[in-house]
Each structure stands twice: as C-alpha cells, then as structure tokens.
Design an enzyme around this catalytic site. Structure first.
Site, short mmCIF file in Angstrom:
data_model
loop_
_atom_site.label_atom_id
_atom_site.label_comp_id
_atom_site.label_asym_id
_atom_site.label_seq_id
_atom_site.Cartn_x
_atom_site.Cartn_y
_atom_site.Cartn_z
N GLY A 470 0.83 -1.20 0.00
CA GLY A 470 0.00 0.00 0.00
C GLY A 470 0.86 1.25 0.00
CD GLU A 708 9.53 0.61 9.22
OE1 GLU A 708 10.56 0.63 8.53
OE2 GLU A 708 9.25 -0.32 9.99
MO1 MOS Z 1 8.08 -3.05 8.73
S1 MOS Z 1 7.58 -3.29 10.71
O1 MOS Z 1 9.70 -3.55 8.65
O2 MOS Z 1 7.01 -4.02 7.86
#
Ligand code: MOS
Length: 744
Positions: A470, A708
């Site tokens: 996504g 992230e």
């Molecule tokens: Mo991420 S927690 O490395 O999918």
C-alpha cells in the site's frame, strides 16, 4: 524540459484504478474449481495441553472433508527446530499442530476443511475439546525479576556501547528527572486479514497466494517445512491490503492451507477472521525507565534508558528500543539496557518502526519532563543538544536535516506563540495543549535484483519479487524505470509479488524504495547501454561516436548532450531490432560508505490537543510532521505514507490497547468493537513538510525510506501536549479519559 522526468513528481498510483474498481485481488479473493475452505479453531486456554479433541461429530456433517489436529498431522520437515524464516528471531519458531501442548491463548489447535467456509465454521463448533490447564503468567510488571538480557548479534539486536559514566554524571548534575513509562500491547489490524490459498496443481505442484511482505520468504518456508523443491512452489502476492510488519514472517494460516492442500490433493483457502488477527504477533508491551540530567543551561549530562519488553516462552523477539537514546542527542554519558521477559504469549512481531516507536516515545516524554524541570522551552532544549554526528557509531551522518525539521515545523505550527505554563491555554472548557517530539529511523538499503524486458512495440516491463503493501512501490518503480530510459510512463509496467521474479528483500524496514529502486535503475541503465550500442550501429547514426556519459535518455530518445538535435528514437531502435532486449541485474548498498557513514531519517512532530476539562475527552486537533527523508521520489505517495503514520501515531497515543486478562492469559478485546482504532471523526488537521535534504552518499537515488519515520515521534508529541494542556503527566499509552480525570 523533459516530459519523461517522473522521479520527484506527484504521479498518481498506477495500481489505483485496479484497486478502486475491485480488479485488484487479494490473497483469498481468487477462485479455482473444486476449492475447499479451512476454518481454524483456537485454544481457549493460555497454557497446558489438549486432552480430548474429538472430531467425530464434525466429520459427520455432509460437506466436511477433514479435520486436521496434532493427532493426524503427518511428520513433516518442519519438525526440524532449526528452520528460520528471513525475519525470525532467536529461539524456536512456533509450529502449528505440532503437539497437544498449549503455549498461548488462541493458539491454533485444529483446521476444519469443508466445501464451504460456512460449513467449516459450523463444523468447528461441533469439536469436543478438553484441556488440562496450567497456570499462565502474562503480567509483565510482575515478572520483571525473571527478565534476561536480550540476545545480541545477527538475529538479536546490536547494542550500542555505553559511554562515559552516566550514573556519576547523573548524581553530580544540578537538574535531573527519572521516570517510568508503560506502553501497552498493540495488534496488527490491516484491512486485509491474513489469508493463504494453496492451489493444488497437476503433479503435486503448488501455486500459493499469500498475504505476505516477502514472496521469497513464503516460498522458502513452504519448501523447507513441507520438504518440497523450489520448482514445486510458486508464491504470488500481487496486492497486499496493508501489513505493517505482520506479513514479514509466514503466519500459521499459510501452514494450514498448504498442509491441507498437500494432504487432500485439492486446493484449499484459509483466511483468519478479524478475531484471529489477535492470535499472533503484536507490538510487545514494554516498561521503560529513563533518567536524564542536565546542566542548568540545558546541556545534557547523562542519559540512562532501560527497557523491559515481553516475549514468548519459545522465542526472544528483539527490536531496537534503547539505542535511539544514544543517537538522538549529543551526550557524553550514556547507559542503555534492553531486557526481555518471557511470558505465556505468542512471540511479538515487528510493527511499523518496531522499537523506535516504543523507545523514542519514552525518550521524548523524558526530554519534555527535563525541559519542564529546567524551565526551558522543549524545542530549545532539543536544539541545544543537537547531535551533529552519530555518537553510538562515532560516524558522521550521510545527511541530517533535523534542524530544518525543527525550524520549519515550529514555524508552520506557530510554536513561538506557546505559553510554557501548563493549563495556560484554553478555549471555553477545552484545555489546549501543545507538545513536540523528535524522531529518527534507519535509512537502509538491502541487496535486490530486478529484470527488464523491452519489446519491439516499445513496451518496457520491469519486475522484482518485492511487495507493495500500500506504500506505492508499483508507482515509484514505474517512475524510476520510465525516467531512466526516458520512456513515457504509459509504456512502462512494473511487476512484483511473484516468487518466480528476481529476488528482492522482505518488504520492510523502510528499505524497499531504495533497495528495489536502485535495482530497477541499474537494470534499466543496462538496457540503455544496449540501446545505445544498437543506436551507434545504425547507418549515419548521429550517436556513432557517443559514449555512455555523452547521452541522455529523454522523451523517447537517446540524445547527445552536446547537441540535442542529434537524437535517435528508442522505438526505432527496438523496432529495427525486432527482438526483445532483456536484462537482469542487481544493486547492493555501497559497502565502504556503509562503514564510514550513519544513515538515518529524522523528523520533528508538533501536536495540539484539546482536552475537555469536565469529560476528559482528548482530541488531537492539529499535527505538523516535518520529515527529513532525503530526496522524495513521489510527493503524493510520500505524503500519504506520513499521513497514515501520523493517524496511527494518534491511535497509539490515545486508542489502541490489547487488554489482557491475566486470569485467563487472554487478550479480551479481540475485535473491532472493543479494540479501538481511529475513525474519520478522530482525525483532524495533519500537515506534512518534507524539508530539503540532499544526500549523494546514501545511494544513487539520494532517497531514504519513508514508510516508518512518520509514526515514530507522534505518540510522544501527543503525550507531551496532554501534559501541557492538563498539567498531568501520564506515563502510559494509550492515554485515556479516565487518566486525565483522575487525581494527579
Ligand atoms: Mo516493517 S515493521 O519492517 O514491515
């Protein structure tokens, strides 16, 4: 200006149309003739053993084909305890249906297979199951005396060395704080539940659709566990409805689907239910102790950070929690410790920015407490302790524009209008609070392969066995490929999610954009060199004497830099050739640079909350997230990554909480009614800033991953805003209205 420069442009998702029209099929949305459906039954107890598992009534139901339990599971290669998947941790991975032993609540204990899903589910209610229960221990705080040091090394984590004398500096410092922070467990809840479909093909070969962040990892797992050869198993995962780490390791429904298909020699589909999404890996509950001290001008004197995290009895799940406290600020005296506590729960699993989300939440709240103790503005405190280099590794950063994040974020937010005093800002009965935090995440690159195929019709197909959960991988790779060869984007297609494609690393760690992107670029550059060679051979070629560095690929042409009129059409070259050009290549991170530099993304987050003084309700009314993530490959997908991450940060701060009842050792709110996630009404104004960050060291794209970093500082900023609004320091997540209303 070239019309084929796509990198850095807000190109809309190339997979968007397929997704909104329902043409994009997820793992269990495929159909084949003679398909069987599995329904998984989970343990009602947390510890003990199954003494009776009577399947006779279930098997009498017409349409029920088989019930698999530990009693009739064939002896498989997976009894080999040493098998590790690509994301495994120290210990021995959980093996479904291995024995009568129960090691955690909701452990899968049976698979009912029937002609329809409804039949399988109905028949599962007819199983007679008895247990011998043993007392379980799931309470982290009470089990701290049993903590052990987290394993170090390749599979575990890399602890930074402590430096200086933190305890000595702490006792000598004029201003200091000490605090303990608790962060509850959270479960993965992507839109698409985990599901697998094992299609049994002639000759016993398997075609597996799996919800995964790594088709190669799934293929290897199936191969090793069931003793098959690589040619026997092909794994497809073209679309993933969110994963966030839960798809890094093969989940138990994959094992179940493959087991049943091989045993019954028929295709089998197994999907977890929403409730069952709470039966495997979670972000672990943690308890963290922070001690910070400073000189009266705010200069940090010491940082001590200890984390206790839960893990299972059978594996030591490790993540990088405390290292960030040695990284984010300049400080000579740092002591870090990371401990694990074994409990009767499933092994935790990576969840978006694993470790950093946890550790930086605590660090940033502690910094806020220190700012209050010093009577210094929290942003000012961070600027005064800015770390120009990575002190953990004693290396310069390849780039670090965190200062620009602080300044641009503060400007956009209006931070300078903040009254330092808690409870000083209000609108009617709403207490207004402003808080901020900073954050960091890794900017890594992994080895990755890709291939490219240019056909005489001018169509370029580039592929790699990566995933798009996504995030926009399809789109960004299409942009990079099109730009590298100067082709219109409509002529370019990118394929992924197929184990028969060149191998890519697991999609995770925010490394996909640069790892796969570098491979795509390198592969397309090789295609370009082949095209140039062919162009030079053409009769009266204007490029006859051109070398690789003399030309550019733009607007469908190879163009001489010195004389843009000297150009050869790519379509003409490949048409004349009448043969495909096919190239497979790989890209690796630059090893020397890896040793010399520290690679990180950074951010500054500013949050406004309004807390109802009478009701205690907390609303996050504004968030400004300023990100330093290198070159932004696509501002539209990049912004969406940060928006989604901020929403999850709000959720983590105020809502998500997997509540365990220690009497039963069971997560009790395993459904969407009681496990709260934000709805539209919970989300108000979010602004995303990408600061300029040039980085010509990190990789040829100059980019850092953005999947992230956006979530990392959010909970800390909100917790600090709640303190500023209410004057109450709540040192646990999620922060709920009863915490605000109770006496301090
Ligand atoms: Mo991420 S927690 O490395 O999918």
């Amino acid at each position: 200006m070239s019309s084929t420069n796509y990198v850095g442009k807000p190109v809309s998702r190339v997979d968007g149309y397929a997704k909104v029209t329902g043409q994009a099929r997820y793992a269990v949305e495929h159909h084949v003739p003679n398909l069987l459906y599995g329904f998984i039954v989970n343990s009602a107890i947390a510890k003990g053993s199954v003494t009776t598992l009577d399947t006779s009534e279930a098997l009498k139901v017409p349409g029920v084909v088989q019930v698999f339990t530990h009693k009739n599971t064939p002896s498989l290669a997976w009894f080999d305890r040493s098998y590790k998947d690509q994301d495994s941790v120290p210990g021995s991975p959980f093996r479904p249906l291995h024995s009568e032993k129960i090691r955690f609540s909701m452990q899968p204990i049976a698979l009912v297979v029937a002609e329809t899903f409804e039949l399988a589910r109905y028949a599962s209610t007819l199983l007679k199951i008895e247990y011998k229960e043993e007392s379980s221990s799931t309470n982290l705080s009470e089990s701290l005396p049993q903590a052990h040091e987290a394993p170090k090394g390749k599979e575990g984590y890399m602890p930074p060395k402590s430096r200086g004398h933190a305890k000595k500096a702490f006792s000598a410092a004029p201003v200091k704080i000490q605090a303990e922070y608790i962060h509850g467990a959270e479960h993965h809840n992507p839109m698409e539940m985990h599901g697998s479909m094992a299609i049994y093909e002639k000759g016993g070969k398997l075609l597996v659709y799996d919800k995964t962040q790594g088709v190669a990892n799934t293929q290897e797992y199936v191969k090793k566990v069931f003793g098959l050869s690589k040619d026997d198993v092909r794994v497809l995962s073209p679309y993933v409805g969110g994963a966030f780490g839960s798809g890094l390791r093969p989940q138990y429904q994959l094992f179940m689907a493959v087991l049943a298909a091989l045993e019954l020699k028929q295709s089998v589909k197994v999907s977890l239910t929403r409730q069952q999404m709470f039966s495997f890996g979670h972000r672990p509950k943690s308890l963290q102790r922070l001690a910070l001290s400073a000189a009266s001008d705010g200069t940090l004197q010491s940082i001590e950070h200890t984390c206790y995290s839960e893990t299972s009895r059978f594996e030591d799940y490790t993540e990088v929690v405390v290292n960030w406290s040695g990284l984010l600020y300049q400080c000579a005296n740092v002591e870090l410790d990371y401990q694990l506590v074994k409990l009767d729960v499933y092994t935790p699993i990576d969840m978006r920015a694993p470790g950093a989300v946890t550790g930086i939440y605590a660090l940033e709240c502690a910094m806020d407490e220190l700012a209050v103790a010093l009577n210094i503005d929290p942003l000012d405190l961070r600027l005064r302790n800015y770390a120009p280099e990575d002190q953990n590794e004693k290396k310069p950063f390849s780039s670090k524009e965190l200062r620009a994040c602080y300044l641009q974020g503060a400007e956009k937010f209006g931070w300078n209008k903040r009254n330092k005093e808690p409870r000083s800002m209000r609108e009617g009965n709403q207490l207004v609070g402003w808080g901020m935090a900073s954050a960091s995440w890794d900017a890594q690159q992994q080895k990755c392969a890709a291939k490219a195929l240019l056909t005489p019709d001018g169509k370029l197909t580039v592929s790699s066995g990566t995933a798009d959960i996504g995030t926009g991988t399809y789109t960004i790779m299409t942009q990079i490929a099109a730009e590298t060869l100067g082709l219109p984007i409509e002529q370019v297609e990118f394929k992924l999610g197929d184990s028969s494609l060149p191998e890519a690393p697991l999609e995770g760690g925010s490394w996909t954009a640069v790892s796969v992107g570098s491979a795509v670029k390198a592969t397309c550059e090789e295609v370009g060199q082949k095209l140039l060679k062919l162009a030079k051979k053409k009769k009266d070629s204007p490029l006859a004497n051109a070398g690789a560095e003399d030309v550019v690929f733009e607007n469908g042409y190879i163009i001489l830099k010195k004389d843009p009129a000297a150009a050869v059409s790519i379509l003409d070259i490949i048409r004349d050739e009448r043969e495909d050009i096919e190239v497979e290549s790989a890209a690796m991170p630059g090893m020397i640079d890896k040793l010399k530099y520290s690679f990180h993304s950074h951010s500054a987050v500013f949050a406004e909350v309004k807390v109802d003084e009478d009701l205690g309700t907390i609303h996050v009314t504004r968030v400004v997230s300023a990100i330093a993530g290198g070159r932004v490959l696509n501002p539209k997908t990049a912004r969406s990554q940060i928006l989604g991450a901020v929403v999850w940060g709000i959720s983590m701060a105020l809502q998500e909480d997997s509540v365990i009842d220690h009497n039963f050792g069971r997560f009790m709110n395993h459904n969407y009614a009681e496990y709260h996630v934000p709805v539209n009404a919970d989300i108000q104004n979010i602004e995303v800033i990408f600061v300029e960050e040039e980085d010509d060291i990190i990789n040829p794209l100059g980019a850092k991953g953005l999947g992230e970093i956006g979530i990392v500082g959010v909970a800390g900023a909100i917790a600090n805003a709640v303190y500023h609004a209410t004057g109450k320091r709540i040192r646990k997540l999620p922060i709920q209205l009863d915490n605000v209303l109770s006496e301090p």
